[in-house]
Design a protein around this motif. Structure first.
Motif, PDB file in Angstrom:
ATOM      1  N   ALA A 140       1.358   1.017   3.765  1.00 37.17           N
ATOM      2  CA  ALA A 140       0.692  -0.015   2.973  1.00 37.17           C
ATOM      3  C   ALA A 140       0.475   0.417   1.530  1.00 37.17           C
ATOM      4  O   ALA A 140       0.556  -0.402   0.601  1.00 37.17           O
ATOM      5  N   ASN A 141       0.183   1.685   1.303  1.00 37.14           N
ATOM      6  CA  ASN A 141      -0.061   2.161  -0.061  1.00 37.14           C
ATOM      7  C   ASN A 141       1.183   2.010  -0.932  1.00 37.14           C
ATOM      8  O   ASN A 141       1.095   1.629  -2.101  1.00 37.14           O
ATOM      9  N   GLN A 142       2.325   2.310  -0.363  1.00 36.21           N
ATOM     10  CA  GLN A 142       3.570   2.185  -1.124  1.00 36.21           C
ATOM     11  C   GLN A 142       3.858   0.724  -1.467  1.00 36.21           C
ATOM     12  O   GLN A 142       4.339   0.419  -2.561  1.00 36.21           O
ATOM     13  N   ILE A 143       3.552  -0.178  -0.540  1.00 39.99           N
ATOM     14  CA  ILE A 143       3.760  -1.598  -0.810  1.00 39.99           C
ATOM     15  C   ILE A 143       2.889  -2.050  -1.976  1.00 39.99           C
ATOM     16  O   ILE A 143       3.319  -2.805  -2.851  1.00 39.99           O
ATOM     17  N   SER A 144       1.654  -1.584  -2.031  1.00 41.22           N
ATOM     18  CA  SER A 144       0.756  -1.939  -3.138  1.00 41.22           C
ATOM     19  C   SER A 144       1.338  -1.498  -4.470  1.00 41.22           C
ATOM     20  O   SER A 144       1.252  -2.217  -5.474  1.00 41.22           O
ATOM     21  N   ASN A 145       1.937  -0.322  -4.505  1.00 43.77           N
ATOM     22  CA  ASN A 145       2.533   0.178  -5.745  1.00 43.77           C
ATOM     23  C   ASN A 145       3.776  -0.617  -6.144  1.00 43.77           C
ATOM     24  O   ASN A 145       3.965  -0.954  -7.319  1.00 43.77           O
ATOM     25  N   ALA A 195       4.600  -3.682  -5.289  1.00 45.21           N
ATOM     26  CA  ALA A 195       4.394  -5.118  -5.486  1.00 45.21           C
ATOM     27  C   ALA A 195       4.080  -5.472  -6.928  1.00 45.21           C
ATOM     28  O   ALA A 195       4.094  -6.652  -7.297  1.00 45.21           O
ATOM     29  N   VAL A 196       3.812  -4.469  -7.763  1.00 44.77           N
ATOM     30  CA  VAL A 196       3.511  -4.739  -9.178  1.00 44.77           C
ATOM     31  C   VAL A 196       4.745  -5.303  -9.877  1.00 44.77           C
ATOM     32  O   VAL A 196       4.667  -6.326 -10.572  1.00 44.77           O
ATOM     33  N   ASN A 246       1.205 -12.890  -3.261  1.00 43.44           N
ATOM     34  CA  ASN A 246       0.716 -11.573  -2.862  1.00 43.44           C
ATOM     35  C   ASN A 246       1.482 -11.069  -1.648  1.00 43.44           C
ATOM     36  O   ASN A 246       1.906 -11.853  -0.793  1.00 43.44           O
ATOM     37  N   TRP A 247       1.631  -9.751  -1.573  1.00 38.95           N
ATOM     38  CA  TRP A 247       2.258  -9.107  -0.419  1.00 38.95           C
ATOM     39  C   TRP A 247       1.189  -8.443   0.437  1.00 38.95           C
ATOM     40  O   TRP A 247       0.351  -7.698  -0.064  1.00 38.95           O
ATOM     41  N   LEU A 248       1.222  -8.723   1.753  1.00 36.02           N
ATOM     42  CA  LEU A 248       0.321  -8.095   2.711  1.00 36.02           C
ATOM     43  C   LEU A 248       1.129  -7.227   3.661  1.00 36.02           C
ATOM     44  O   LEU A 248       2.312  -7.492   3.917  1.00 36.02           O
ATOM     45  N   GLU A 261      -6.575  -6.273   8.709  1.00 37.36           N
ATOM     46  CA  GLU A 261      -6.295  -5.284   7.666  1.00 37.36           C
ATOM     47  C   GLU A 261      -6.342  -3.857   8.198  1.00 37.36           C
ATOM     48  O   GLU A 261      -5.761  -2.951   7.599  1.00 37.36           O
TER      49      GLU A 261
END
Length: 478
Positions: free
Chosen positions: A189-194, A196-197, A213-215, A316
């Motif tokens: 999940a952390n990599q997806i947050s990075n 998704a920018v 948004n990506w979940l 989550e």
């Protein structure tokens, strides 16, 4: 002279007709290439060596057609030579030169086709790169280990009909649909947050990035769009190879309806919208387990009429949403709820039309116990919620229960460290796969297990004489 003409002219025409399909094929390939070049995303996704190879194939095909025309022209010259030796020799030389050139062209075309085919296969742009009888295509599929991190499917809510099939998630996409890539492993999940920018994104062809948004939910990521897609438009989903699973593997392959194109840094999946929105709620079309002989280690599966929103199944914390899905122990059949299994009991996996619950670690259900499964509030990818709660019950036996000796099992059958049916022990211990002994005692052993009547032809005749008292619990033999 006329005899020669009767022979040469049909021969030349046949050679010319032979190359007409090559010319048509060249036109088709050129049309495909121009279409790819016309779409910015498509051009970026097709490697330069592949584009050049396709252009070379077109040039070779056109050259072959030109040589065929030269052969026809030489034949016409021969016919009109009037018997003059000089004109005949000129026509002969022209025809021989053209035939040699034609042979070289055919050889060159074969080599180019072989090299280009191998290159496209290596890059995931052929065979699996598009749809065919075998199913959806993919990028980067060949030669990978089964544990490699990959996209298994990308699903949408889409309109089925008018040539669009249930599995055609890239066509007729509803304007309200979210987009849900499904992976074979759990996603970091952390990599997806990075990513998704800027990198993980959906773009409208000629219109820029789509807001949303990506979940992350276990083995899926979900794009929740901010506004409706535009009608009858083309979109591209960019999945960076930098996406990681929870073991740290980066993304190696992509398989999805319509195929995934591959670049050095992305897998690219394209889809086309229709002109409508979806207002029909999802319905459950299959569920398991059911009945009264369910092993205490069992998976619970629910399949819907369409893809579902994973964020209505998994929270989550990557655990089951207990308000929507529960498995409860009952006092008996149709009885009162005694207790509800915690969300930590289950590991949740999303698939293209539902979800699967698997006992986490060494968790087991209780033997000879009734359970009730409740499913509600599940939404499809257009946020339509299932209309009513679904409940069903099942009862366990003690198969799968760990054991050290036969007294640990009600069936008095302990094999390979877990409880089995009495019939399994009879087969394993007494008959040792001897089909003659089995036939005499109305039992059917196949190897060292009881025959289920599936593929063991030697046993199928014996199964007709089975008595339920010698087949174990229920219809377990045939």
């Amino acid at each position: 002279m006329f005899k020669r003409a009767k022979i040469i002219l049909p021969l030349a025409i046949l050679i010319g007709l032979f190359f007409i399909p090559c010319h048509l094929r060249a036109q088709t390939e050129m049309g495909v290439g121009l279409e790819e070049m016309g779409a910015v995303a498509g051009l970026a996704a097709t490697p330069l060596p592949v584009i050049l190879g396709r252009i070379v194939k077109v040039i070779i095909s056109v050259s072959g057609l030109a040589l065929a025309l030269i052969i026809i022209y030489a034949g016409v010259l021969w016919m009109r030579s009037g018997g003059e030796a000089e004109k005949i020799n000129r026509a002969k030389k022209m025809m021989i030169a053209a035939l040699i050139g034609l042979a070289i062209i055919i050889f060159s075309y074969a080599i180019t086709s072989f090299i280009l085919g191998a290159l496209e296969q290596a890059l995931g742009l052929s065979g699996g790169g598009g749809e065919g009888p075998g199913g959806p295509g993919g990028g980067g599929q060949g030669g990978l280990p089964s544990t490699a991190f990959k996209v298994k499917e990308i699903v949408t809510s889409h309109d089925v009909g008018e040539g669009i099939r249930t599995q055609d998630y890239h066509k007729g996409v509803y304007l309200c649909s979210n987009v849900e890539p499904i992976f074979n492993n759990w996603v970091d999940a952390n990599q997806i947050s990075n990513l998704a920018v800027n990198d993980l994104k959906i773009e409208k062809e000629g219109g820029g990035m789509v807001a949303g948004n990506w979940l992350v939910r276990n083995n899926v990521i979900i794009f929740k769009q901010g506004n409706l897609f535009e009608a009858d438009s083309n979109y591209s989903t960019y999945l960076p190879k930098a996406i990681l699973d929870q073991s740290g593997q980066d993304l190696k392959a992509c398989k999805a309806a319509g195929g995934c194109l591959e670049t050095d840094t992305y897998f690219l999946w394209k889809f086309t919208t229709g002109a409508t929105v979806d207002t029909v709620p999802p319905t459950v079309i299959a569920k398991s387990p059911e009945g009264e002989n369910v092993p205490i280690y069992t998976e619970i599966e629910t399949n819907f009429s369409e893809p579902i929103d994973a964020s209505t199944v998994v929270g989550e914390d990557n655990r089951l949403i207990e308000a929507n899905i529960s498995v409860s122990k009952l006092s008996g059949k149709n009885g009162e709820i005694v207790s509800t299994l915690s969300k930590e009991f289950w590991r949740v996996e999303i698939n293209n039309d539902g979800f699967k619950l698997t006992p986490e670690g060494n968790n087991l259900l209780e033997p000879f116990t009734w359970y009730r499964v409740s499913v509600k509030n599940i939404e499809d990818l257009c946020q339509n919620k299932m209309a009513a709660e679904l409940n069903w019950e099942f009862k366990t036996n003690d198969l799968g229960k760990p054991c050290q000796q036969e007294s640990d099992c009600e069936s008095k059958c302990c094999l390979t460290g877990s409880c089995h049916r009495e019939a399994d022990c009879l087969c394993n211990g007494l008959y040792d796969g001897n089909k003659n002994s089995c036939e005499n005692d109305s039992l059917c052993c196949w190897g060292t297990t009881v025959c289920y009547g599936q593929g063991a032809s030697e046993c199928q005749g014996f199964c007709q004489n089975f008595g339920q008292d010698k087949c174990g619990i229920g219809n377990t033999c045939c």
